[in-house]
Motif scaffolding. Structure first.
Motif, PDB file in Angstrom:
ATOM      1  N   SER A 109       0.819  -1.219   0.000  1.00  0.00           N
ATOM      2  CA  SER A 109       0.000   0.000   0.000  1.00  0.00           C
ATOM      3  C   SER A 109       0.853   1.268   0.000  1.00  0.00           C
ATOM      4  N   ARG A 110       2.131   1.114  -0.251  1.00  0.00           N
ATOM      5  CA  ARG A 110       3.076   2.237  -0.183  1.00  0.00           C
ATOM      6  C   ARG A 110       2.714   3.357  -1.147  1.00  0.00           C
ATOM      7  N   GLU A 111       2.740   4.601  -0.626  1.00  0.00           N
ATOM      8  CA  GLU A 111       2.537   5.792  -1.451  1.00  0.00           C
ATOM      9  C   GLU A 111       3.778   6.686  -1.471  1.00  0.00           C
ATOM     10  N   VAL A 112       4.710   6.429  -0.546  1.00  0.00           N
ATOM     11  CA  VAL A 112       5.952   7.218  -0.459  1.00  0.00           C
ATOM     12  C   VAL A 112       7.133   6.265  -0.564  1.00  0.00           C
ATOM     13  N   ASP A 113       7.950   6.448  -1.601  1.00  0.00           N
ATOM     14  CA  ASP A 113       9.129   5.602  -1.781  1.00  0.00           C
ATOM     15  C   ASP A 113      10.170   5.907  -0.710  1.00  0.00           C
ATOM     16  N   GLU A 114      10.932   4.897  -0.360  1.00  0.00           N
ATOM     17  CA  GLU A 114      11.984   5.074   0.642  1.00  0.00           C
ATOM     18  C   GLU A 114      12.993   6.128   0.190  1.00  0.00           C
ATOM     19  N   GLU A 115      13.263   6.149  -1.115  1.00  0.00           N
ATOM     20  CA  GLU A 115      14.222   7.104  -1.659  1.00  0.00           C
ATOM     21  C   GLU A 115      13.757   8.546  -1.436  1.00  0.00           C
ATOM     22  N   GLU A 116      12.435   8.771  -1.499  1.00  0.00           N
ATOM     23  CA  GLU A 116      11.887  10.112  -1.260  1.00  0.00           C
ATOM     24  C   GLU A 116      12.164  10.547   0.173  1.00  0.00           C
ATOM     25  N   GLY A 117      11.978   9.630   1.108  1.00  0.00           N
ATOM     26  CA  GLY A 117      12.252   9.928   2.515  1.00  0.00           C
ATOM     27  C   GLY A 117      13.716  10.248   2.737  1.00  0.00           C
ATOM     28  N   LYS A 118      14.590   9.456   2.117  1.00  0.00           N
ATOM     29  CA  LYS A 118      16.039   9.681   2.240  1.00  0.00           C
ATOM     30  C   LYS A 118      16.430  11.043   1.680  1.00  0.00           C
ATOM     31  N   ASN A 119      15.877  11.368   0.512  1.00  0.00           N
ATOM     32  CA  ASN A 119      16.225  12.634  -0.139  1.00  0.00           C
ATOM     33  C   ASN A 119      15.773  13.840   0.683  1.00  0.00           C
ATOM     34  N   LEU A 120      14.559  13.756   1.247  1.00  0.00           N
ATOM     35  CA  LEU A 120      14.055  14.845   2.076  1.00  0.00           C
ATOM     36  C   LEU A 120      14.924  15.007   3.324  1.00  0.00           C
ATOM     37  N   ALA A 121      15.247  13.893   3.958  1.00  0.00           N
ATOM     38  CA  ALA A 121      16.081  13.933   5.166  1.00  0.00           C
ATOM     39  C   ALA A 121      17.440  14.548   4.859  1.00  0.00           C
ATOM     40  N   GLU A 122      18.015  14.157   3.733  1.00  0.00           N
ATOM     41  CA  GLU A 122      19.334  14.673   3.352  1.00  0.00           C
ATOM     42  C   GLU A 122      19.279  16.174   3.087  1.00  0.00           C
ATOM     43  N   SER A 123      18.228  16.631   2.411  1.00  0.00           N
ATOM     44  CA  SER A 123      18.117  18.064   2.087  1.00  0.00           C
ATOM     45  C   SER A 123      17.885  18.923   3.324  1.00  0.00           C
ATOM     46  N   GLU A 124      17.278  18.327   4.368  1.00  0.00           N
ATOM     47  CA  GLU A 124      16.965  19.078   5.595  1.00  0.00           C
ATOM     48  C   GLU A 124      17.976  18.813   6.713  1.00  0.00           C
ATOM     49  N   GLY A 125      18.971  17.986   6.450  1.00  0.00           N
ATOM     50  CA  GLY A 125      19.989  17.692   7.458  1.00  0.00           C
ATOM     51  C   GLY A 125      19.485  16.803   8.584  1.00  0.00           C
ATOM     52  N   LEU A 126      18.599  15.855   8.255  1.00  0.00           N
ATOM     53  CA  LEU A 126      18.020  14.955   9.256  1.00  0.00           C
ATOM     54  C   LEU A 126      18.584  13.545   9.101  1.00  0.00           C
ATOM     55  N   CYS A 127      18.458  12.753  10.146  1.00  0.00           N
ATOM     56  CA  CYS A 127      18.705  11.315  10.037  1.00  0.00           C
ATOM     57  C   CYS A 127      17.430  10.700   9.448  1.00  0.00           C
ATOM     58  N   PHE A 128      17.516   9.480   8.931  1.00  0.00           N
ATOM     59  CA  PHE A 128      16.337   8.864   8.314  1.00  0.00           C
ATOM     60  C   PHE A 128      16.306   7.360   8.552  1.00  0.00           C
ATOM     61  N   MET A 129      15.089   6.830   8.735  1.00  0.00           N
ATOM     62  CA  MET A 129      14.910   5.391   8.889  1.00  0.00           C
ATOM     63  C   MET A 129      13.452   5.019   8.636  1.00  0.00           C
ATOM     64  N   GLU A 130      13.229   3.889   7.981  1.00  0.00           N
ATOM     65  CA  GLU A 130      11.872   3.355   7.860  1.00  0.00           C
ATOM     66  C   GLU A 130      11.675   2.307   8.949  1.00  0.00           C
ATOM     67  N   THR A 131      10.478   2.274   9.524  1.00  0.00           N
ATOM     68  CA  THR A 131      10.198   1.397  10.656  1.00  0.00           C
ATOM     69  C   THR A 131       8.861   0.685  10.485  1.00  0.00           C
ATOM     70  N   SER A 132       8.676  -0.334  11.302  1.00  0.00           N
ATOM     71  CA  SER A 132       7.372  -0.980  11.457  1.00  0.00           C
ATOM     72  C   SER A 132       7.171  -1.262  12.934  1.00  0.00           C
ATOM     73  N   ALA A 133       6.237  -0.528  13.539  1.00  0.00           N
ATOM     74  CA  ALA A 133       5.941  -0.780  14.959  1.00  0.00           C
ATOM     75  C   ALA A 133       5.281  -2.144  15.114  1.00  0.00           C
ATOM     76  N   LEU A 134       4.490  -2.547  14.117  1.00  0.00           N
ATOM     77  CA  LEU A 134       3.798  -3.841  14.164  1.00  0.00           C
ATOM     78  C   LEU A 134       4.790  -4.998  14.201  1.00  0.00           C
ATOM     79  N   GLU A 135       5.772  -4.959  13.307  1.00  0.00           N
ATOM     80  CA  GLU A 135       6.748  -6.051  13.216  1.00  0.00           C
ATOM     81  C   GLU A 135       8.025  -5.773  14.022  1.00  0.00           C
ATOM     82  N   ASN A 136       8.035  -4.647  14.743  1.00  0.00           N
ATOM     83  CA  ASN A 136       9.192  -4.241  15.545  1.00  0.00           C
ATOM     84  C   ASN A 136      10.461  -4.178  14.692  1.00  0.00           C
ATOM     85  N   LEU A 137      10.331  -3.540  13.533  1.00  0.00           N
ATOM     86  CA  LEU A 137      11.444  -3.405  12.607  1.00  0.00           C
ATOM     87  C   LEU A 137      12.035  -1.998  12.693  1.00  0.00           C
TER      88      LEU A 137
END
Length: 219
Positions: A133-161
């Motif tokens: 059901s993904r609407e936001v690619d992981e690469e988009e998250g990485k690029n935004l984080a990089e442009s704003e000087g943030l750390c980045f990570m994808e998670t799943s609270a359900l699967e504890n990932l």
């Protein structure tokens, strides 16, 4: 890696906040990190809630005080006040809802307006277990984080990932910055003490010379 004892003495107390739109999974990220729990029937946070967890980094015990803020607009005046004093933030969006990702910059502006300038921010794309059901690619998250000087990570609270990893990345970075500041403060304090010491010695030497001269004159 962690000790959940509230009573255990700690070397540092770090305050951090969880922010982002409503229903992106902030509360479940916190309950997974603090108690290793996940609630399928989790309800929207009303105002602000918080939890503690003790974490050991290097030889230091850090008590992480994590504030879970409400994502609804009507609570914004309340939650923004909790940014003050926070050393870190997890800014969360839902990878299956693009609107929550589009609002990241709005949350970031608010965080920078009310929070500390050197706050550690980790951008978190939650619910990565729902990849179909993904609407936001992981690469988009990485690029935004990089442009704003943030750390980045994808998670799943359900699967504890990556939940533990996201929080520990934030806490570890805060510890790194805090340690550096302490070291700089001690260095400056030492320099100041040395300078003051020289001044005192200089004054004492002048005073002692004057006293000896006066004594000689009155003989």
């Amino acid at each position: 890696m962690a000790d959940d004892s509230y009573e255990e003495e700690c070397d540092y107390l770090f305050k951090a906040v969880l922010i982002g739109d409503s229903a992106v999974g902030k509360s479940n990220l916190l309950s997974r990190f603090s108690n290793d729990e996940f609630r399928l029937d989790s309800k929207p946070t009303i105002g602000v809630e918080f939890a503690y967890r003790n974490v050991k980094i290097a030889d230091k015990i850090i008590k992480a005080q994590i504030w879970d803020t409400a994502g609804q607009e009507r609570f914004r005046a309340i939650t923004s006040s909790y940014y003050r004093g926070a050393l870190g933030a997890l800014l969360v969006y839902d990878i299956t809802r693009r609107a929550t990702f589009d609002n990241v910059k709005k949350w970031l502006r608010e965080l920078r307006e009310f929070g500390n300038l050197d706050m550690v921010v980790v951008l978190v794309g939650n619910k990565c277990d729902l990849g179909q059901s993904r609407e936001v690619d992981e690469e988009e998250g990485k690029n935004l984080a990089e442009s704003e000087g943030l750390c980045f990570m994808e998670t799943s609270a359900l699967e504890n990932l990556n939940v533990e990893a996201a929080f520990l990345q934030m806490i570890g970075k805060i510890h790194e910055i805090t340690s550096q500041k302490c070291l700089e403060a001690k260095t400056n304090e030492t320099r100041t003490s040395l300078q003051r010491g020289k001044e005192i010695i200089s004054i004492d030497e002048v005073t002692a010379t004057k006293q000896q001269y006066s004594t000689c004159c009155y003989k």
